[in-house]
Design an enzyme around this catalytic site. Sequence first.
Site, PDB file in Angstrom:
ATOM      1  N   SER A  37       0.939  -1.216   0.016  1.00 59.84           N
ATOM      2  CA  SER A  37       0.062  -0.031   0.024  1.00 59.84           C
ATOM      3  C   SER A  37       0.714   1.221   0.020  1.00 59.84           C
ATOM      4  CB  SER A  37      -1.039   0.027   1.236  1.00 59.84           C
ATOM      5  OG  SER A  37      -1.977   0.847   1.174  1.00 59.84           O
ATOM      6  N   ASP A  78     -10.264  -3.855  -5.585  1.00 57.80           N
ATOM      7  CA  ASP A  78      -9.524  -3.045  -4.427  1.00 57.80           C
ATOM      8  C   ASP A  78     -10.364  -1.835  -4.388  1.00 57.80           C
ATOM      9  OD1 ASP A  78      -8.115  -1.266  -2.691  1.00 57.80           O
ATOM     10  OD2 ASP A  78      -6.328  -2.255  -3.575  1.00 57.80           O
ATOM     11  N   HIS A 123      -8.144  -4.816  -0.789  1.00 59.15           N
ATOM     12  CA  HIS A 123      -7.095  -4.075  -0.330  1.00 59.15           C
ATOM     13  C   HIS A 123      -6.062  -4.815   0.672  1.00 59.15           C
ATOM     14  CE1 HIS A 123      -4.396  -0.548  -0.678  1.00 59.15           C
ATOM     15  NE2 HIS A 123      -4.431  -0.773   0.804  1.00 59.15           N
TER      16      HIS A 123
END
Length: 320
Positions: A137, A264, A291
């Site tokens: 991320s 996501d 995610h």
Amino acid sequence: MSCEFQPPWWSRGGHQQTIWAPFFARSGKVPLRREIWTTPDHDQVAVDWIDAPPQAPVVILFHGLGSSSRGHYALALASALRHRGWGGCFINFRGCGGIDNRLPRSYHAGDSSEIAWMLEKVAELLPDRNRYAVGVSLGGNALLKYLGEQGANAEPILSKAAGVCAPIDLVATAEFLQKGRIRFYNRYFLKNMKQSVRRFQRHYPELADWPQVFSAKNLYDFDEHFTAPVHGFAGAQSFWEEGSSAPLLRHITVPTLLLNSADDPIVPIASVRKAMLSAAITPCVTPHGGHVGFMSGPFPGRLDWLPHTLLDYFDGRNNA
């Protein structure tokens, strides 16, 4: 390695994968050995190691926003590393991992200079081992930005790398988070970020316009009044534009896996698909996974698909 991920029948949606995995899915327990590193500007960060034989490969992990070396994906990766006999170097960004940093600055998605000195330090400590890096991320964008900026200069530092669910276009991601049900994540991130900067308010009352920071209603407001001015950017828009890795992906020469899921709910997949990639990048977009979820198996779910996919890529097992 395989790029095919099959979610369980009971958890196919991106929201459920994203929300369920950190709290309920099973991951292994591996002891971590902690070190405290001094940064080049005399701050401090916590680094957690998974020890392995002297010549074993080592995987360096950079975590996401509000996470740490003990995030759900980190614990799953630690278990997979222990199973393969590989080492791990899980680096906590400033103020994360249970220790406060000393200076009036935090970490952010475009902090590639921070990635640079951390990777160089690992290379100095472990010069004779294969070194692989994973950025998840926020940490994924920072790692990819570093790789793009460095080009061939990163090749002596890393053998391979991977970016997992990285928000490579920070402008598109921030706009995406303002839409419909997805605004839930905007509120979640804001709550955590406001909580994390209260210590700066106590120690550095002149650092930011604190009433504006704590009244922020979205990521733009928070980055406009805290992240950007504290870290030397003209404003939120400048921070997002200058901090995005997308324009630099075409310059990456270290073999790199770019792993995303189409569902996501935080990173818009369109921003990933339109990016210009170098020949060194192997893209992998799974239909499902959320995610950094990628939860599989029977209820309540396992988290082994992601770490095994990453390690297979590093180990050169097949192609994505």
